[in-house]
Design an enzyme around this catalytic site. Structure first.
Site, PDB file in Angstrom:
ATOM      1  N   SER A 135       0.852  -1.196   0.000  1.00  0.00           N
ATOM      2  CA  SER A 135       0.000   0.000   0.000  1.00  0.00           C
ATOM      3  C   SER A 135       0.884   1.241   0.000  1.00  0.00           C
ATOM      4  O   SER A 135       2.033   1.191   0.453  1.00  0.00           O
ATOM      5  CB  SER A 135      -0.862   0.014   1.266  1.00  0.00           C
ATOM      6  OG  SER A 135      -1.548   1.242   1.402  1.00  0.00           O
ATOM      7  N   TYR A 148      -2.425  -1.001  10.844  1.00  0.00           N
ATOM      8  CA  TYR A 148      -2.546  -1.365   9.419  1.00  0.00           C
ATOM      9  C   TYR A 148      -1.315  -0.944   8.603  1.00  0.00           C
ATOM     10  O   TYR A 148      -0.730  -1.766   7.874  1.00  0.00           O
ATOM     11  CB  TYR A 148      -3.811  -0.736   8.814  1.00  0.00           C
ATOM     12  CG  TYR A 148      -3.840  -0.872   7.310  1.00  0.00           C
ATOM     13  CD1 TYR A 148      -4.061  -2.112   6.719  1.00  0.00           C
ATOM     14  CD2 TYR A 148      -3.616   0.227   6.476  1.00  0.00           C
ATOM     15  CE1 TYR A 148      -4.059  -2.256   5.336  1.00  0.00           C
ATOM     16  CE2 TYR A 148      -3.610   0.091   5.097  1.00  0.00           C
ATOM     17  CZ  TYR A 148      -3.836  -1.148   4.538  1.00  0.00           C
ATOM     18  OH  TYR A 148      -3.822  -1.292   3.174  1.00  0.00           O
TER      19      TYR A 148
HETATM   20  N1  LIG Z   1      -8.823  -0.283  -0.822  1.00  0.00           N
HETATM   21  C1  LIG Z   1      -7.779   0.480  -0.548  1.00  0.00           C
HETATM   22  O1  LIG Z   1      -7.894   1.719  -0.404  1.00  0.00           O
HETATM   23  C2  LIG Z   1      -6.404  -0.120  -0.462  1.00  0.00           C
HETATM   24  C3  LIG Z   1      -5.303   0.747  -0.547  1.00  0.00           C
HETATM   25  C4  LIG Z   1      -4.020   0.215  -0.462  1.00  0.00           C
HETATM   26  C5  LIG Z   1      -3.830  -1.159  -0.292  1.00  0.00           C
HETATM   27  N2  LIG Z   1      -4.921  -1.974  -0.202  1.00  0.00           N
HETATM   28  C6  LIG Z   1      -4.655  -3.416  -0.010  1.00  0.00           C
HETATM   29  O2  LIG Z   1      -5.298  -4.134  -1.040  1.00  0.00           O
HETATM   30  C7  LIG Z   1      -5.639  -5.443  -0.576  1.00  0.00           C
HETATM   31  C8  LIG Z   1      -7.064  -5.730  -0.973  1.00  0.00           C
HETATM   32  O3  LIG Z   1      -7.907  -4.744  -0.399  1.00  0.00           O
HETATM   33  P1  LIG Z   1      -9.326  -4.373  -1.036  1.00  0.00           P
HETATM   34  O4  LIG Z   1      -9.437  -2.913  -1.070  1.00  0.00           O
HETATM   35  O5  LIG Z   1      -9.556  -5.146  -2.268  1.00  0.00           O
HETATM   36  O6  LIG Z   1     -10.273  -4.902   0.152  1.00  0.00           O
HETATM   37  P2  LIG Z   1     -11.707  -5.613   0.102  1.00  0.00           P
HETATM   38  O7  LIG Z   1     -12.509  -5.110  -1.035  1.00  0.00           O
HETATM   39  O8  LIG Z   1     -12.227  -5.486   1.487  1.00  0.00           O
HETATM   40  O9  LIG Z   1     -11.335  -7.147  -0.199  1.00  0.00           O
HETATM   41  C9  LIG Z   1     -10.602  -7.884   0.734  1.00  0.00           C
HETATM   42  C10 LIG Z   1     -10.452  -9.298   0.232  1.00  0.00           C
HETATM   43  O10 LIG Z   1      -9.709 -10.043   1.221  1.00  0.00           O
HETATM   44  C11 LIG Z   1     -10.492 -11.156   1.633  1.00  0.00           C
HETATM   45  N3  LIG Z   1     -10.307 -11.445   3.050  1.00  0.00           N
HETATM   46  C12 LIG Z   1     -10.542 -10.619   4.100  1.00  0.00           C
HETATM   47  N4  LIG Z   1     -10.319 -11.271   5.253  1.00  0.00           N
HETATM   48  C13 LIG Z   1      -9.942 -12.530   4.904  1.00  0.00           C
HETATM   49  C14 LIG Z   1      -9.596 -13.678   5.638  1.00  0.00           C
HETATM   50  N5  LIG Z   1      -9.582 -13.681   6.983  1.00  0.00           N
HETATM   51  N6  LIG Z   1      -9.295 -14.811   4.965  1.00  0.00           N
HETATM   52  C15 LIG Z   1      -9.318 -14.835   3.613  1.00  0.00           C
HETATM   53  N7  LIG Z   1      -9.623 -13.780   2.866  1.00  0.00           N
HETATM   54  C16 LIG Z   1      -9.940 -12.640   3.508  1.00  0.00           C
HETATM   55  C17 LIG Z   1     -11.920 -10.748   1.379  1.00  0.00           C
HETATM   56  O11 LIG Z   1     -12.724 -11.919   1.312  1.00  0.00           O
HETATM   57  P3  LIG Z   1     -14.323 -11.835   1.650  1.00  0.00           P
HETATM   58  O12 LIG Z   1     -14.840 -10.572   1.027  1.00  0.00           O
HETATM   59  O13 LIG Z   1     -14.832 -13.073   1.003  1.00  0.00           O
HETATM   60  O14 LIG Z   1     -14.428 -11.814   3.131  1.00  0.00           O
HETATM   61  C18 LIG Z   1     -11.779 -10.009   0.066  1.00  0.00           C
HETATM   62  O15 LIG Z   1     -11.704 -10.924  -1.001  1.00  0.00           O
HETATM   63  C19 LIG Z   1      -5.372  -5.438   0.931  1.00  0.00           C
HETATM   64  O16 LIG Z   1      -4.184  -6.142   1.196  1.00  0.00           O
HETATM   65  C20 LIG Z   1      -5.203  -3.963   1.283  1.00  0.00           C
HETATM   66  O17 LIG Z   1      -4.299  -3.780   2.342  1.00  0.00           O
HETATM   67  C21 LIG Z   1      -6.191  -1.497  -0.292  1.00  0.00           C
END
Ligand SMILES: NC(=O)c1ccc[n+]([C@@H]2O[C@H](COP(=O)([O-])OP(=O)(O)OC[C@H]3O[C@@H](n4cnc5c(N)ncnc54)[C@H](OP(=O)(O)O)[C@@H]3O)[C@@H](O)[C@H]2O)c1
Length: 257
Positions: A135, A148
């Protein structure tokens, strides 16, 4: 034979878009999520073969289950996108330590466990590409998401070291550093009452995923995920003093009463 990719966090957000992007490039997908949503992936990505795995990656059993499913396919693994992660917003005085420990288990421990399996498998094959989602938060203090940010900094540092080690084994490691992206991520982190809680201004997860997969395919060391403004923020994060970055971050992460 078609190539195989493992994508964690494939049931939503950036991971879902990474899975779709890889499918459009001809990969079969082992897609991991913690909820029943992961089962929908097969009906969405009709152009490819999807193996959905529902597992809780914050537990050792969940990680072992995922790896067993990969092993059972008895196929080379060309790509692994270690992407599943979550956050937890709020002041450190108020947040629940048990939730924070679960977040550390998901954001760090599960990634390291999976990377151990994946790197051993890919080095035996003599080829493969690993995409690790970190991130922009890895480059700044993250008050009001105080655990985080360090979990993402860990993953960036881990990816950078692993990349050097894996070179002689024919395996590339690429870190994806998304800026704020319009997914359920901040809502799930309990951050609706913050600037980050509003998805209107954020990057499109499809764009972030495409940039990540392009960088993975090109064997780059890292890529910032997002628009020109996001790339400018990444540059600023490399030069501004930590105290300034901390104050700037708090303006977006501090809950409004
Ligand atoms: N969104 C942002 O602003 C942002 C910015 C920078 C970095 N990131 C990084 O990008 C990555 C993805 O984030 P996102 O924005 O796509 O989030 P998201 O839409 O909330 O998706 C999270 C994903 O992780 C899965 N997950 C959560 N808890 C889990 C667990 N205990 N076991 C297995 N799978 C699990 C979820 O599965 P379910 O939905 O099936 O529970 C979902 O598929 C993360 O590593 C985050 O740190 C995000």
């Amino acid at each position: 034979m078609r190539q195989l990719a493992l994508v964690t966090g494939a049931s939503a957000g950036i991971g879902r878009s990474i899975a779709a992007d890889l499918a459009s490039r001809g990969y079969d997908i082992v897609g991991v999520g913690s909820s029943a949503k992961v089962e929908d992936l097969a009906s969405e990505l009709t152009q490819t073969v999807v193996h959905p795995v529902r597992a809780d990656l914050s537990t050792r059993e969940g990680v072992d289950q995922v790896w067993r499913e990969v092993e059972a396919l008895d196929r080379p693994l060309e790509v692994a996108a270690l992407n599943a992660g979550r956050s937890l917003g709020g002041g450190f005085l108020d947040t629940d330590i048990e939730e924070e420990l679960v977040m550390i288990a998901l954001n760090i421990t599960s990634q390291v466990l999976l990377a151990k399996h994946v790197t051993r498998r890919m080095s035996e094959q003599g080829h493969g590409g690993i995409l690790i989602t970190s991130s922009l938060s890895a480059l700044t203090p993250t008050p009001y998401e105080s655990i985080y940010g360090p979990t993402r900094a860990f993953m960036l540092s881990f990816a950078e070291g692993l990349r050097e080690e894996m070179k002689e084994h024919g395996v590339t490691v690429t870190a994806l550093l998304p800026g704020a992206t319009a997914t359920d991520f901040h809502h799930s982190a309990g951050m609706d009452n913050t600037v980050f809680g509003n998805n209107d201004w954020k990057n499109d997860p499809g764009l972030v995923a495409r940039q990540g997969v392009d960088a993975l395919m090109a064997g780059k060391d890292h890529v910032v995920g997002g628009d020109a403004k996001t790339r400018r923020s990444a540059l600023l994060n490399r030069v501004l003093p930590d105290s300034v970055k901390a104050r700037r971050f708090a303006k977006s992460s501090r809950p409004t009463p």
